[in-house]
Scaffold this active site. Structure first.
Site, mmCIF file in Angstrom:
data_model
loop_
_atom_site.group_PDB
_atom_site.id
_atom_site.type_symbol
_atom_site.label_atom_id
_atom_site.label_comp_id
_atom_site.label_asym_id
_atom_site.label_seq_id
_atom_site.Cartn_x
_atom_site.Cartn_y
_atom_site.Cartn_z
ATOM 1 C CD GLU A 345 -2.969 -0.795 2.409
ATOM 2 O OE1 GLU A 345 -4.040 -1.421 2.402
ATOM 3 O OE2 GLU A 345 -2.627 -0.046 3.359
ATOM 4 C CB CYS A 346 0.597 4.316 0.152
ATOM 5 S SG CYS A 346 0.825 6.100 -0.080
ATOM 6 C CB ALA A 347 5.170 3.907 1.852
ATOM 7 C CG MET A 349 2.765 0.968 -5.812
ATOM 8 S SD MET A 349 1.173 1.575 -6.450
ATOM 9 C CE MET A 349 1.273 3.313 -5.993
ATOM 10 C CB SER A 440 -3.378 -0.077 -4.626
ATOM 11 O OG SER A 440 -4.302 0.978 -4.562
#
Length: 465
Positions: A345-347, A349, A440
């Site tokens: 998630e986020c970081a 990714m 994502s």
């Protein structure tokens, strides 16, 4: 399970707006009561990952989030009861202003909604730095706006002097809302911040411990601790069935053989501090073992890793150090090439990308990430486009974005989620040569979709004797 009444003493710390001092008062209160010998359960309304880190330092227990948008209003009391079981006091720090919630959703995900769902009295923290008698009108408005909500006390923050405090107390004397504390201005007590808010406690452990101790001293000196505790104990019984991870996932995943629990490695350390405690609980309930590793320090994945979870944080701050740990980057790439399931998630990714601000990353995803000057922030509704390691096709979830980066995937990369309102933005993507990587920008609370934890464990590489 049958519903039962639980009755942990509880308070919600709210404010008219952000910046009023909720974190100062809530964290200081948690620490002060913990130092007094009480077992304190710490909670944060909304999706914030950073404040719970300070709450954990204050109480010695995991900080927990209560987000009615991500998890649904029906799960707020059960999640609260799960976390607060066996404690002597629960303190919930609000989000934004008392009545501010999801855009267009009325009081959905607001501090007020959480307080009502928990039947908890509210302590309103007011920034009094630029007012005197007007404070009475402000408090009256907040106390009377929602008749279902009990605003039961006020803590005055940023008070300039004894005279200023006397004026404020005099103005509020006939308001019906007692003053439970007054804190003087103290710029030295502020915690450092950067582009996404406060600096996480894990990044400044020693200084954070000192900051929390200083907040406890301020609250203890400026607040009526006995009155606050009496107010918390006035909360009525809460009829609720506590949330249980085992019941949510429905038992171990079928792929988990008797006596064999796949090991799921969870990224942690200073670069990856964003996670919800319930995620690890759900993974373990589904049959996995979990272990935390630090991509800044560890040069290999934990021995026996069969699944990899890389959550949010600040890799953009630690890009050079993450890049310098080449052995781990290669180990992650090899793990993915061997078919190992990854949820990022986020970081997480960004760490899997080819590069971040010119620094070489894991190269699992064929895309370059970079910092931008634009904050992307807000709630999202999304649907799983295809079957993947986290979600079956068609699974609908609610999530949250919070970043100042962008990642440009290669053309044709399939999306991880399809946004219900695609005009908002083009959401992240699924990467990996064999579809075993889910990556994502969307932060999702697995308590709202426990099938994701169970599915992930099912996808873990089977344990080898």
């Amino acid at each position: 399970m049958s519903e039962r009444c639980v009755n942990p003493p509880r308070l919600v710390v709210a404010a008219p707006s952000s910046g009023s001092g909720k974190t100062t008062v809530a964290t200081g209160m948690m620490a002060a009561f913990t130092e007094a010998g009480l077992t304190v359960s710490a909670h944060k309304a909304g999706p914030d990952y950073i404040d719970p880190g300070y709450h954990a330092l204050a109480t010695g227990r995991p900080g927990r989030n209560l987000d009615a948008y991500l998890c649904g209003p029906e799960r707020i009391a059960p999640l609260f009861a799960h976390a607060a079981a066996g404690t002597q006091l629960a303190v919930v720090e609000g989000v934004m202003g008392l009545f501010d919630g999801a855009a267009g959703g009325g009081d959905l995900a607001s501090t007020a909604q959480v307080a009502k769902l928990l039947k908890a009295p509210v302590v309103l923290v007011v920034d009094a730095s630029s007012q005197s008698r007007s404070v009475a009108a402000l408090v009256h408005g907040f106390a009377s706006w929602d008749p279902e909500l009990r605003v039961a006390g006020v803590v005055l923050n940023k008070v300039a002097s004894s005279l200023h405090e006397a004026l404020l107390r005099d103005a509020l004397e006939g308001s019906g809302v007692p003053v439970l504390g007054a804190l003087r201005r103290d710029a030295g007590a502020d915690t450092p911040s950067r582009h996404l808010g406060l600096v996480p406690a894990a990044e400044r452990r020693a200084e954070a411990v000192e900051s929390v101790a200083a907040l406890a001293a301020r609250v203890r000196e400026g607040c009526d601790m006995e009155a606050l505790l009496a107010l918390a104990r006035s909360a009525p019984p809460l009829p609720v069935t506590p949330w249980e991870a085992a019941a949510e996932v429905g038992g171990r995943a079928p792929s988990v053989n008797r006596g064999e629990r796949p090991l799921v490695a969870v990224a942690g350390g200073a670069a990856f501090t964003f996670s919800y405690a319930e995620h690890a609980e759900l993974l373990r309930a589904a049959g996995a073992e979990t272990v935390v590793f630090d991509p800044l320090r560890d040069e290999s994945l934990p021995e026996g890793t069969r699944g990899l979870v890389v959550g949010g944080g600040f890799p953009e701050v630690y890009g050079p150090q993450l890049s310098a740990n080449k052995p781990l980057r290669l180990a992650v790439r090899e793990f993915v090439a061997a078919g190992g399931p990854v949820a990022a998630e986020c970081a997480g990714m960004l760490y899997l990308a080819a590069e971040l601000d010119g620094e070489e990353m894991c190269g699992v995803l064929d895309g370059a990430a970079r910092m931008t000057g634009r904050l992307t922030l807000g709630y999202r509704e999304a649907v799983a486009v295809d079957d993947n390691v986290l979600a079956p096709a068609g699974l609908r979830v609610r999530g949250h974005e919070f970043h100042r980066t962008t990642l440009e995937p290669r053309a044709g990369s399939p999306p991880a989620w399809g946004l219900v309102r695609p005009e908002r933005r083009k959401e992240g993507f699924v990467g990996g040569p064999s579809g075993n990587v889910h990556a994502s920008y969307l932060h999702v609370h697995w308590a709202a979709a426990p099938v994701m934890a169970r599915r992930f464990v099912e996808k873990c590489i089977p344990c080898r004797g």
